[in-house]
Scaffold this motif. Structure first.
Motif, short mmCIF file in Angstrom:
data_model
loop_
_atom_site.label_atom_id
_atom_site.label_comp_id
_atom_site.label_asym_id
_atom_site.label_seq_id
_atom_site.Cartn_x
_atom_site.Cartn_y
_atom_site.Cartn_z
N CYS A 128 1.84 12.60 -69.39
CA CYS A 128 0.80 13.26 -70.18
C CYS A 128 1.19 14.71 -70.39
N ILE A 129 0.39 15.41 -71.17
CA ILE A 129 0.57 16.86 -71.33
C ILE A 129 -0.11 17.54 -70.15
N GLU A 130 0.60 18.42 -69.48
CA GLU A 130 0.00 19.10 -68.34
C GLU A 130 -1.14 20.01 -68.80
N PRO A 131 -2.14 20.24 -67.94
CA PRO A 131 -3.27 21.09 -68.32
C PRO A 131 -2.88 22.56 -68.30
N VAL A 132 -3.73 23.38 -68.87
CA VAL A 132 -3.56 24.83 -68.77
C VAL A 132 -3.74 25.20 -67.29
N ALA A 133 -2.83 25.99 -66.76
CA ALA A 133 -2.90 26.36 -65.35
C ALA A 133 -2.67 27.85 -65.16
N GLU A 134 -3.19 28.64 -66.09
CA GLU A 134 -3.12 30.10 -65.98
C GLU A 134 -4.41 30.56 -65.32
N PHE A 135 -4.42 30.54 -64.01
CA PHE A 135 -5.65 30.80 -63.26
C PHE A 135 -6.14 32.22 -63.47
N GLY A 136 -7.46 32.31 -63.67
CA GLY A 136 -8.07 33.62 -63.90
C GLY A 136 -8.38 33.90 -65.36
N ILE A 137 -7.83 33.09 -66.29
CA ILE A 137 -8.12 33.35 -67.70
C ILE A 137 -9.51 32.82 -68.06
N THR A 138 -10.03 33.26 -69.18
CA THR A 138 -11.39 32.92 -69.58
C THR A 138 -11.49 31.50 -70.15
N MET A 139 -12.73 31.02 -70.24
CA MET A 139 -12.97 29.71 -70.83
C MET A 139 -12.50 29.69 -72.29
N ALA A 140 -12.76 30.77 -73.00
CA ALA A 140 -12.33 30.85 -74.40
C ALA A 140 -10.81 30.75 -74.52
N ALA A 141 -10.11 31.36 -73.58
CA ALA A 141 -8.64 31.32 -73.60
C ALA A 141 -8.14 29.90 -73.34
N VAL A 142 -8.79 29.18 -72.43
CA VAL A 142 -8.40 27.80 -72.16
C VAL A 142 -8.64 26.94 -73.40
N LYS A 143 -9.79 27.13 -74.03
CA LYS A 143 -10.13 26.34 -75.22
C LYS A 143 -9.14 26.60 -76.36
N SER A 144 -8.61 27.79 -76.44
CA SER A 144 -7.65 28.10 -77.50
C SER A 144 -6.29 27.45 -77.24
N ARG A 145 -5.98 27.14 -75.97
CA ARG A 145 -4.70 26.54 -75.62
C ARG A 145 -4.77 25.02 -75.54
N GLU A 146 -5.92 24.48 -75.21
CA GLU A 146 -6.09 23.04 -75.03
C GLU A 146 -6.29 22.34 -76.37
N LYS A 147 -5.45 21.37 -76.67
CA LYS A 147 -5.47 20.71 -77.98
C LYS A 147 -6.14 19.34 -77.95
N ARG A 148 -6.54 18.86 -76.78
CA ARG A 148 -7.21 17.56 -76.71
C ARG A 148 -8.67 17.68 -77.16
N ALA A 149 -9.32 16.53 -77.34
CA ALA A 149 -10.70 16.51 -77.85
C ALA A 149 -11.68 16.93 -76.76
N LEU A 150 -12.48 17.96 -77.06
CA LEU A 150 -13.48 18.44 -76.11
C LEU A 150 -14.68 17.50 -76.12
N LEU A 151 -15.05 16.99 -74.94
CA LEU A 151 -16.18 16.07 -74.83
C LEU A 151 -17.45 16.75 -74.37
N GLU A 152 -17.30 17.72 -73.47
CA GLU A 152 -18.48 18.36 -72.90
C GLU A 152 -18.13 19.75 -72.39
N GLN A 153 -19.13 20.64 -72.45
CA GLN A 153 -18.94 22.01 -71.97
C GLN A 153 -20.18 22.45 -71.23
N SER A 154 -19.98 23.13 -70.11
CA SER A 154 -21.09 23.72 -69.37
C SER A 154 -20.75 25.17 -69.10
N SER A 155 -21.60 25.85 -68.36
CA SER A 155 -21.34 27.27 -68.08
C SER A 155 -20.13 27.48 -67.19
N ASN A 156 -19.77 26.43 -66.42
CA ASN A 156 -18.63 26.60 -65.51
C ASN A 156 -17.59 25.49 -65.62
N GLY A 157 -17.58 24.76 -66.74
CA GLY A 157 -16.60 23.70 -66.85
C GLY A 157 -16.38 23.20 -68.25
#
Length: 257
Positions: free
Chosen positions: A108-137
């Motif tokens: 598979c494609i490995e996940p984003v693992a740049e610890f400490g970056i923001t949720m927005a930064a993860v979302k900009s790097r992750e290309k898979r389909a987003l199913l759900e979002q909460s305040s901490n996940g």
């Protein structure tokens, strides 16, 4: 006039003649590009024209020791997926070869693992389909049948951990071992949890009661070791196991998608 021309030509002809006598064939490597897997080796060979040169006469080096190392006899030992340049210095001349360590598995494609970056930064790097979002996940759909979901957990300080929820089939479990081993050095096993790590990231692979078969990415155990005050390898693995379990418990999003 002819005599003057001959007088001028003699030194030139002598220089050409001498240079031809002094010319030696250049030293070359047997291959200028090498491709192999993380558990393989390649013996480099030196040639001077049609003759072989003892490899130990050169000084060898690898530009990225994490990808692979080379000894004094020109034997390259791969370590993990990546690219490195091998150089051999012979009689003041440097010759090189590009080595690529290629994967056995594309699980598979490995996940984003740049610890400490923001949720927005993860979302900009992750290309898979987003199913759900909460305040901490964040919960993403896996891109193939082997990967069910990708989960990101956040603290106020940023990304805390990344988690792959893998299909618990025998084939996927077996392939996972090779997939991580060829990307990260193996760090040890504790109670059925297998750990792989480099200087930045630790990956724990095993079963969590609440989730199933997972691969949890969290910051390198260097930080965990300092926090836990662990000294022996046994204590280190205990600290890693605790971090693996605690990281799994921090997941708050539903996985049934």
């Amino acid at each position: 006039m002819k005599k003057q021309l001959l007088t001028l030509l003699v030194p030139v002809l002598l220089i050409i003649s001498c240079s031809k006598k002094d010319d030696k064939p250049s030293t070359t490597l047997d291959q200028d590009k090498v491709s192999l897997n993380y558990d393989q080796t390649h013996q480099f060979k030196l040639n001077e024209g049609s003759s072989s040169v003892e490899a130990a006469k050169a000084t060898w080096s690898s530009s990225d020791l994490s990808v692979g190392t080379i000894n004094a006899a020109g034997l390259f030992t791969a370590r993990k997926i990546g690219n490195t340049t091998i150089e051999a210095v012979v009689n003041g001349s440097t010759i090189s070869s590009e080595v690529t360590v290629v994967p056995y598995s594309e699980l598979c494609i490995e996940p984003v693992a740049e610890f400490g970056i923001t949720m927005a930064a993860v979302k900009s790097r992750e290309k898979r389909a987003l199913l759900e979002q909460s305040s901490n996940g964040l919960l993403y759909k896996g891109e193939n049948a082997k990967l069910l979901n990708v989960i990101y957990s956040f603290q106020p300080s940023g990304l805390e951990s990344s988690l792959l929820l893998l299909s618990p089939t025998e084939a996927v479990v077996e392939e996972s071992g090779r997939f991580f081993a060829e990307r990260y050095p193996f760090a040890g096993e504790s109670d059925g949890i297998f750990f792989f790590e480099d200087l930045k990231t630790t990956v724990g692979v095993g079963y969590l009661e609440e989730l199933g078969f997972v691969a949890v990415y969290f910051p390198s155990s260097i930080t965990i070791m300092r926090t836990a005050g662990a000294k022996s390898s046994t204590e280190k693995l205990k600290a890693l196991k605790q971090a693996f379990v605690e990281t799994g418990r921090s997941v708050t999003l539903s996985q049934s998608k």
